[in-house]
Write a protein that holds these residues in place. Structure first.
Motif, PDB file in Angstrom:
ATOM      1  N   PHE A   1      39.138-165.668 -62.389  1.00 30.58           N
ATOM      2  CA  PHE A   1      38.558-166.995 -62.576  1.00 30.58           C
ATOM      3  C   PHE A   1      37.206-166.900 -63.270  1.00 30.58           C
ATOM      4  O   PHE A   1      36.892-167.696 -64.164  1.00 30.58           O
ATOM      5  CB  PHE A   1      38.414-167.697 -61.226  1.00 30.58           C
ATOM      6  N   ALA A   2      36.391-165.901 -62.884  1.00 32.15           N
ATOM      7  CA  ALA A   2      35.077-165.728 -63.503  1.00 32.15           C
ATOM      8  C   ALA A   2      35.210-165.385 -64.984  1.00 32.15           C
ATOM      9  O   ALA A   2      34.478-165.920 -65.835  1.00 32.15           O
ATOM     10  CB  ALA A   2      34.297-164.633 -62.777  1.00 32.15           C
ATOM     11  N   ILE A   3      36.149-164.508 -65.314  1.00 29.16           N
ATOM     12  CA  ILE A   3      36.373-164.148 -66.718  1.00 29.16           C
ATOM     13  C   ILE A   3      36.824-165.370 -67.513  1.00 29.16           C
ATOM     14  O   ILE A   3      36.344-165.626 -68.620  1.00 29.16           O
ATOM     15  CB  ILE A   3      37.422-163.022 -66.816  1.00 29.16           C
ATOM     16  N   ALA A   4      37.754-166.122 -66.925  1.00 26.94           N
ATOM     17  CA  ALA A   4      38.273-167.314 -67.614  1.00 26.94           C
ATOM     18  C   ALA A   4      37.168-168.340 -67.843  1.00 26.94           C
ATOM     19  O   ALA A   4      37.093-168.961 -68.919  1.00 26.94           O
ATOM     20  CB  ALA A   4      39.409-167.929 -66.802  1.00 26.94           C
ATOM     21  N   GLN A   5      36.294-168.525 -66.869  1.00 30.31           N
ATOM     22  CA  GLN A   5      35.193-169.481 -67.023  1.00 30.31           C
ATOM     23  C   GLN A   5      34.234-169.059 -68.128  1.00 30.31           C
ATOM     24  O   GLN A   5      33.744-169.896 -68.895  1.00 30.31           O
ATOM     25  CB  GLN A   5      34.437-169.635 -65.700  1.00 30.31           C
TER      26      GLN A   5
END
Length: 275
Positions: free
Chosen positions: A48-52
């Protein structure tokens, strides 16, 4: 095996398994509703952090695309004005060359001069109105056209302004120049010829800038699309697999309910011991 009406271990186990199935079913239904395998940090914090982070880059690239669009539009207006000025200079040259004819009568020379002055003044009108979004790149002390090129705004493309105003850097004829005499017409021809050459050079610079902006726009669009695909690969749910899981979990849920029902009936078997 001990019989107890106070503690039903089988029911506890059945309920625990049913709750697990229900949790997995809720997750699967969320994936179907959102189309995402990772829709929040609870699903997979690292992904999720990478996608954000990548979504932030895409958002920045959208601003870059808007900046490049504005720059392209400003260049289109500037080029259109430059081409119009170039066409007017060609017409002015025709009038000036015609006015060099020593055999012209007064009426003809006056008519040519009137046409010359109208065409001359039209250059000023075009240059003053060649503006887009507050940017005029062809007037005296005109605005350079600047566009950001990366998602942080730290890099830019700058296209220098080209002065196409009368008596400016590229146009030699003045706001009061005329061809009312043969000598004035000869002087005008020389000024117009140098102006045509200078304006063509200015147009070349604007055209090269427009090509550069277009290339950057194509790159930004391709980069944004690639990042979007990358985000999808990270967080999108495989709906075919998710659909199959949904069917399996619904069956498990029904079996879990039946198992819990059977486990809840087990203590009743103790009653048979007292008959």
């Amino acid at each position: 095996m001990a019989f107890s009406v106070n503690t039903n271990a089988g029911a506890f186990a059945a309920l625990q398994n049913l709750n697990q199935t229900q949790s997995e079913l809720n997750t699967t239904q969320t994936q179907i509703n959102t189309g995402l395998r990772v829709s929040s940090a609870k699903d997979d914090a690292a992904t999720f952090a990478i996608a954000q982070t990548l979504r932030g880059e895409v958002s920045g690239l959208q601003a870059v695309s808007s900046s490049l669009d504005r720059a392209q539009s400003s260049l289109d207006v500037a080029i259109a004005a430059g081409e119009a000025v170039s066409d007017l200079l060609i017409e002015l040259k025709e009038k000036a060359v015609a006015a060099k004819d020593n055999g012209l009568d007064t009426a003809s020379r006056t008519s040519l001069n009137d046409d010359f002055e109208q065409l001359r003044d039209q250059i000023t009108s075009i240059v003053q109105n060649a503006e887009f979004n507050g940017t005029n790149a062809v007037q005296n002390n005109g605005d350079a056209i600047i566009a950001i090129t990366n998602d942080t705004g730290s890099n830019t493309i700058t296209i220098a302004a080209q002065d196409l105003s009368l008596a400016g850097t590229n146009v030699a004829i003045t706001a009061t120049q005329d061809i009312s005499t043969q000598d004035l017409a000869s002087a005008a021809v020389a000024d117009i010829e140098s102006s045509i050459e200078n304006v063509n050079t200015a147009l070349s610079a604007l055209g090269s800038g427009a090509n550069r902006v277009e290339l950057q726009q194509n790159f930004v669009n391709s980069l944004s699309d690639s990042i979007e695909v990358g985000i999808g690969n990270l967080v999108d749910a495989d709906l075919a697999e998710t659909s199959a899981n949904l069917q399996s979990l619904q069956v498990r849920q029904q079996l879990g309910l039946q198992a819990l029902s059977i486990a809840n009936q087990a203590p009743q078997s103790v009653l048979s011991l007292f008959r």
